[in-house]
Design a protein around this motif. Structure first.
Motif, mmCIF file in Angstrom:
data_model
loop_
_atom_site.group_PDB
_atom_site.id
_atom_site.type_symbol
_atom_site.label_atom_id
_atom_site.label_comp_id
_atom_site.label_asym_id
_atom_site.label_seq_id
_atom_site.Cartn_x
_atom_site.Cartn_y
_atom_site.Cartn_z
ATOM 1 N N LEU A 113 0.846 -1.198 0.000
ATOM 2 C CA LEU A 113 0.000 0.000 0.000
ATOM 3 C C LEU A 113 0.882 1.248 0.000
ATOM 4 O O LEU A 113 1.962 1.229 0.582
ATOM 5 C CB LEU A 113 -0.915 -0.017 1.237
ATOM 6 N N PRO A 114 0.504 2.312 -0.669
ATOM 7 C CA PRO A 114 -0.827 2.570 -1.244
ATOM 8 C C PRO A 114 -1.065 1.964 -2.623
ATOM 9 O O PRO A 114 -2.100 2.211 -3.227
ATOM 10 C CB PRO A 114 -0.865 4.104 -1.321
ATOM 11 N N LYS A 115 -0.122 1.153 -3.111
ATOM 12 C CA LYS A 115 -0.364 0.504 -4.406
ATOM 13 C C LYS A 115 -1.432 -0.589 -4.277
ATOM 14 O O LYS A 115 -1.478 -1.299 -3.271
ATOM 15 C CB LYS A 115 0.918 -0.159 -4.920
ATOM 16 N N TYR A 116 -2.220 -0.723 -5.295
ATOM 17 C CA TYR A 116 -3.166 -1.845 -5.445
ATOM 18 C C TYR A 116 -4.108 -2.030 -4.258
ATOM 19 O O TYR A 116 -4.153 -3.076 -3.626
ATOM 20 C CB TYR A 116 -2.411 -3.143 -5.736
ATOM 21 N N GLN A 117 -4.843 -0.982 -3.947
ATOM 22 C CA GLN A 117 -5.948 -1.154 -3.013
ATOM 23 C C GLN A 117 -7.015 -1.987 -3.719
ATOM 24 O O GLN A 117 -7.036 -2.048 -4.949
ATOM 25 C CB GLN A 117 -6.493 0.227 -2.631
ATOM 26 N N GLY A 118 -7.881 -2.635 -2.968
ATOM 27 C CA GLY A 118 -8.947 -3.425 -3.592
ATOM 28 C C GLY A 118 -8.525 -4.858 -3.880
ATOM 29 O O GLY A 118 -7.690 -5.413 -3.177
ATOM 30 N N LEU A 119 -9.091 -5.423 -4.943
ATOM 31 C CA LEU A 119 -8.966 -6.868 -5.203
ATOM 32 C C LEU A 119 -7.920 -7.194 -6.274
ATOM 33 O O LEU A 119 -7.389 -6.302 -6.932
ATOM 34 C CB LEU A 119 -10.334 -7.423 -5.633
ATOM 35 N N ASN A 120 -7.652 -8.487 -6.435
ATOM 36 C CA ASN A 120 -6.770 -9.015 -7.492
ATOM 37 C C ASN A 120 -5.398 -8.359 -7.511
ATOM 38 O O ASN A 120 -4.848 -8.052 -8.575
ATOM 39 C CB ASN A 120 -7.430 -8.866 -8.880
ATOM 40 N N THR A 121 -4.849 -8.160 -6.345
ATOM 41 C CA THR A 121 -3.616 -7.367 -6.238
ATOM 42 C C THR A 121 -2.428 -8.054 -6.916
ATOM 43 O O THR A 121 -1.600 -7.378 -7.527
ATOM 44 C CB THR A 121 -3.285 -7.127 -4.757
ATOM 45 N N HIS A 122 -2.333 -9.379 -6.811
ATOM 46 C CA HIS A 122 -1.163 -10.077 -7.369
ATOM 47 C C HIS A 122 -1.167 -9.976 -8.904
ATOM 48 O O HIS A 122 -0.139 -9.656 -9.506
ATOM 49 C CB HIS A 122 -1.154 -11.544 -6.933
ATOM 50 N N GLN A 123 -2.322 -10.222 -9.492
ATOM 51 C CA GLN A 123 -2.411 -10.148 -10.955
ATOM 52 C C GLN A 123 -2.147 -8.723 -11.442
ATOM 53 O O GLN A 123 -1.477 -8.517 -12.464
ATOM 54 C CB GLN A 123 -3.803 -10.623 -11.410
ATOM 55 N N ARG A 124 -2.648 -7.760 -10.686
ATOM 56 C CA ARG A 124 -2.453 -6.362 -11.109
ATOM 57 C C ARG A 124 -0.969 -5.989 -11.046
ATOM 58 O O ARG A 124 -0.455 -5.271 -11.915
ATOM 59 C CB ARG A 124 -3.298 -5.424 -10.238
ATOM 60 N N ALA A 125 -0.270 -6.494 -10.037
ATOM 61 C CA ALA A 125 1.176 -6.203 -9.932
ATOM 62 C C ALA A 125 1.927 -6.859 -11.092
ATOM 63 O O ALA A 125 2.834 -6.247 -11.689
ATOM 64 C CB ALA A 125 1.703 -6.702 -8.589
ATOM 65 N N ILE A 126 1.555 -8.094 -11.433
ATOM 66 C CA ILE A 126 2.191 -8.800 -12.561
ATOM 67 C C ILE A 126 1.902 -8.045 -13.864
ATOM 68 O O ILE A 126 2.811 -7.773 -14.654
ATOM 69 C CB ILE A 126 1.684 -10.258 -12.640
ATOM 70 N N ASP A 127 0.636 -7.692 -14.065
ATOM 71 C CA ASP A 127 0.234 -7.011 -15.305
ATOM 72 C C ASP A 127 0.948 -5.669 -15.468
ATOM 73 O O ASP A 127 1.208 -5.231 -16.585
ATOM 74 C CB ASP A 127 -1.284 -6.783 -15.324
ATOM 75 N N ALA A 128 1.249 -5.041 -14.347
ATOM 76 C CA ALA A 128 1.930 -3.736 -14.413
ATOM 77 C C ALA A 128 3.430 -3.890 -14.660
ATOM 78 O O ALA A 128 4.148 -2.894 -14.818
ATOM 79 C CB ALA A 128 1.688 -2.974 -13.112
ATOM 80 N N GLY A 129 3.911 -5.143 -14.655
ATOM 81 C CA GLY A 129 5.340 -5.367 -14.870
ATOM 82 C C GLY A 129 6.186 -5.095 -13.630
ATOM 83 O O GLY A 129 7.408 -4.940 -13.723
ATOM 84 N N ASP A 130 5.556 -5.071 -12.469
ATOM 85 C CA ASP A 130 6.310 -4.823 -11.227
ATOM 86 C C ASP A 130 7.284 -5.972 -10.962
ATOM 87 O O ASP A 130 6.962 -7.138 -11.225
ATOM 88 C CB ASP A 130 5.357 -4.717 -10.027
ATOM 89 N N THR A 131 8.445 -5.638 -10.429
ATOM 90 C CA THR A 131 9.388 -6.687 -10.031
ATOM 91 C C THR A 131 9.390 -6.847 -8.510
ATOM 92 O O THR A 131 10.086 -7.701 -7.971
ATOM 93 C CB THR A 131 10.811 -6.341 -10.500
#
Ligand code: GAR
Length: 208
Positions: A113-131
């Motif tokens: 936090l504050p990144k990815y509040q709400g649901l599906n946080t793991h997929q959203r981090a992967i989709d964003a290309g986060d390492t």
């Protein structure tokens, strides 16, 4: 001894980590009750196996959020807690509920936090290309997933990871940081002051 109430909706692996911390004595507290909004939540079986009282307060039995939260509040108060721990409790809480337990309501969220509040946080981090990804324990305020952060743990995201491999890595860290924060609270070292989280008299964070 601090009385702790844990709210769950599912597996309850974080609940288990806190049960284990109390059993080992690293958490100077006792879980007096576990409440789920679903009778099928596996965490209820974990609680029963540990000799902890359980209750189901199903959201399906209430016509609106306010009446559900009122019933939930009453169920929690029945266990007289000094700390209320949300451990995978997948409900949005009303301002009245949050205010009632202000200063003694903790949540764990599977993101930095504050990144990815709400649901599906793991997929959203992967989709964003986060390492880099992780989890956060925070005091709960009226702002969804927005209360002041107490402790975070980071994990890497590797090429080829999917949401389940990342979730597993995050869970391992959750099981370390949540019992530690609960320990701090039960040791009277942790406080919420308005929008701020404090540990041992030091400011940890301010709600963004
Ligand atoms: C945990 O990963 C927790 O961070 C997440 O639910 C999972 C519960 O696992 N919480 C949220 O997403 C809250 N918005 P568990 O039932 O095995 O403890």
């Amino acid at each position: 001894m601090n009385a702790i109430v844990v709210l769950i909706s599912g597996n309850g692996s974080n609940l288990q980590a806190i049960i284990d911390g109390c059993a080992k004595g690293t958490i100077p507290g006792k879980i007096t009750g576990v409440i789920a909004n679903k009778a099928s939540a596996y965490g209820l079986q974990r609680a029963t196996a540990a000799g902890i009282a359980t209750r189901v307060v199903s959201h399906k039995d209430y016509s609106d959020r306010a009446s559900y939260d009122k019933a939930l509040q009453q169920a929690i108060e029945g266990f007289a807690p000094s700390l209320v721990v949300l451990a995978g409790f997948m409900r949005i809480l009303t301002p009245a509920f949050v205010q009632h337990f202000s200063g003694k309501l903790l949540n764990i969220h599977p993101s930095l936090l504050p990144k990815y509040q709400g649901l599906n946080t793991h997929q959203r981090a992967i989709d964003a290309g986060d390492t880099e990804h992780g989890c956060s324990v925070h005091f709960v305020t009226e702002q969804l997933d927005g209360g002041p952060v107490i402790l975070q743990a980071k994990v890497p995201i590797f090429p080829g990871d999917d949401a389940s491999t990342v979730a597993e890595r995050v869970h391992e860290q959750e099981h370390l940081i949540y019992p530690l924060v609960v320990r701090w609270f039960c040791q009277n070292r942790l406080q919420q002051r308005g929008n701020e989280a404090w540990l041992d008299g030091n400011l940890l964070s301010v709600q963004g």
